[in-house]
Design a protein around this motif. Structure first.
Motif, PDB file in Angstrom:
ATOM      1  N   ILE A  14      -3.499   5.464   6.840  1.00  0.00           N
ATOM      2  CA  ILE A  14      -4.133   5.538   5.404  1.00  0.00           C
ATOM      3  C   ILE A  14      -4.128   5.206   4.320  1.00  0.00           C
ATOM      4  O   ILE A  14      -5.391   3.795   4.808  1.00  0.00           O
ATOM      5  CB  ILE A  14      -4.892   7.283   5.022  1.00  0.00           C
ATOM      6  N   LEU A  15      -3.052   4.820   3.948  1.00  0.00           N
ATOM      7  CA  LEU A  15      -2.688   3.600   2.821  1.00  0.00           C
ATOM      8  C   LEU A  15      -2.426   2.293   3.064  1.00  0.00           C
ATOM      9  O   LEU A  15      -3.130   1.596   2.461  1.00  0.00           O
ATOM     10  CB  LEU A  15      -1.283   3.633   2.585  1.00  0.00           C
ATOM     11  N   ALA A  16      -2.339   1.904   4.815  1.00  0.00           N
ATOM     12  CA  ALA A  16      -2.326   0.656   5.049  1.00  0.00           C
ATOM     13  C   ALA A  16      -3.233   0.294   5.868  1.00  0.00           C
ATOM     14  O   ALA A  16      -4.154  -0.648   5.518  1.00  0.00           O
ATOM     15  CB  ALA A  16      -1.151   0.821   6.795  1.00  0.00           C
ATOM     16  N   ASP A  17      -4.328   1.139   5.798  1.00  0.00           N
ATOM     17  CA  ASP A  17      -5.311   0.520   6.132  1.00  0.00           C
ATOM     18  C   ASP A  17      -6.579   0.337   5.448  1.00  0.00           C
ATOM     19  O   ASP A  17      -7.246  -0.201   4.961  1.00  0.00           O
ATOM     20  CB  ASP A  17      -6.227   1.648   7.080  1.00  0.00           C
ATOM     21  N   ALA A  18      -6.090   0.833   4.463  1.00  0.00           N
ATOM     22  CA  ALA A  18      -6.980   0.445   2.775  1.00  0.00           C
ATOM     23  C   ALA A  18      -6.457  -0.411   2.014  1.00  0.00           C
ATOM     24  O   ALA A  18      -6.430  -0.893   1.581  1.00  0.00           O
ATOM     25  CB  ALA A  18      -6.949   1.954   1.654  1.00  0.00           C
ATOM     26  N   GLU A  19      -5.562  -0.927   2.345  1.00  0.00           N
ATOM     27  CA  GLU A  19      -4.196  -2.382   2.027  1.00  0.00           C
ATOM     28  C   GLU A  19      -3.839  -1.660   0.669  1.00  0.00           C
ATOM     29  O   GLU A  19      -3.917  -2.441  -0.150  1.00  0.00           O
ATOM     30  CB  GLU A  19      -4.771  -3.200   1.990  1.00  0.00           C
ATOM     31  N   PRO A  21      -0.841   0.167  -1.860  1.00  0.00           N
ATOM     32  CA  PRO A  21       0.502  -0.097  -1.888  1.00  0.00           C
ATOM     33  C   PRO A  21       1.252   1.508  -1.386  1.00  0.00           C
ATOM     34  O   PRO A  21       0.544   2.690  -1.235  1.00  0.00           O
ATOM     35  CB  PRO A  21       1.292  -0.153  -3.491  1.00  0.00           C
ATOM     36  N   ILE A  22       2.218   1.694  -0.086  1.00  0.00           N
ATOM     37  CA  ILE A  22       2.558   2.860   0.113  1.00  0.00           C
ATOM     38  C   ILE A  22       4.041   3.243  -0.337  1.00  0.00           C
ATOM     39  O   ILE A  22       4.930   2.697  -0.631  1.00  0.00           O
ATOM     40  CB  ILE A  22       2.742   2.690   1.751  1.00  0.00           C
ATOM     41  N   THR A  23       3.326   4.212  -1.771  1.00  0.00           N
ATOM     42  CA  THR A  23       4.227   5.123  -2.512  1.00  0.00           C
ATOM     43  C   THR A  23       4.257   6.741  -2.794  1.00  0.00           C
ATOM     44  O   THR A  23       3.136   7.153  -1.479  1.00  0.00           O
ATOM     45  CB  THR A  23       3.606   4.686  -4.101  1.00  0.00           C
ATOM     46  N   LYS A  53       7.190  -3.529   3.870  1.00  0.00           N
ATOM     47  CA  LYS A  53       6.501  -3.824   4.958  1.00  0.00           C
ATOM     48  C   LYS A  53       5.117  -3.457   5.659  1.00  0.00           C
ATOM     49  O   LYS A  53       4.726  -3.359   4.081  1.00  0.00           O
ATOM     50  CB  LYS A  53       7.458  -3.255   6.055  1.00  0.00           C
ATOM     51  N   ASN A  54       4.846  -3.998   6.013  1.00  0.00           N
ATOM     52  CA  ASN A  54       3.013  -5.298   6.708  1.00  0.00           C
ATOM     53  C   ASN A  54       2.992  -3.960   8.298  1.00  0.00           C
ATOM     54  O   ASN A  54       3.554  -4.369   9.456  1.00  0.00           O
ATOM     55  CB  ASN A  54       3.157  -6.043   6.616  1.00  0.00           C
ATOM     56  N   GLY A  80      10.732  -1.738  14.745  1.00  0.00           N
ATOM     57  CA  GLY A  80       9.798  -2.686  15.012  1.00  0.00           C
ATOM     58  C   GLY A  80      10.253  -3.185  16.608  1.00  0.00           C
ATOM     59  O   GLY A  80      10.852  -2.625  17.406  1.00  0.00           O
ATOM     60  N   GLY A  81       9.961  -4.786  16.238  1.00  0.00           N
ATOM     61  CA  GLY A  81      10.403  -5.276  17.654  1.00  0.00           C
ATOM     62  C   GLY A  81      11.537  -5.206  18.768  1.00  0.00           C
ATOM     63  O   GLY A  81      11.720  -5.401  19.272  1.00  0.00           O
TER      64      GLY A  81
END
Length: 109
Positions: A14-19, A21-23, A53-54, A80-81
């Protein structure tokens, strides 16, 4: 996954979608707003792991590099990758090893 890490994962998305910061505080406020109780250390762990990280980029790179047939097997990978590529390579190797043709006999020989 336990309930705590699922809830924190959803909050991080949700935080990533809202751009935003993830705290740790943001993760806890989202879970509390949803009426869920999550231990603070889970929020601290996720915030530290996702720091700098994005998350959207991680998700899209994971989805793009995972083979379609290995979706369920690879969905547990949080990295990740590099981890995804290793898992895909291991799966291809396992498929090759399981072939009866490699052993010189088949089902109807």
């Amino acid at each position: 996954m336990s309930n705590n890490d699922q809830l924190i994962s959803y909050a991080a998305l949700i935080l990533a979608d809202a751009e935003a910061p993830i705290t740790s505080e943001a993760l806890l406020s989202i879970t509390e707003a949803a009426g869920a109780s999550v231990d603070k250390y889970w929020a601290d762990i996720f915030a530290k792991a996702l720091e700098g990280k994005n998350v959207k980029e991680l998700l899209f790179s994971f989805a793009a590099s995972a083979p379609a047939s290995a979706g369920a097997a690879s969905s547990g990978a949080a990295a990740g990758g590099a981890a995804t590529e290793e898992a895909a390579a291991e799966e291809v190797e396992e498929e090759k090893e399981e072939s009866d043709d490699d052993m010189g006999f088949g089902l109807f020989d």
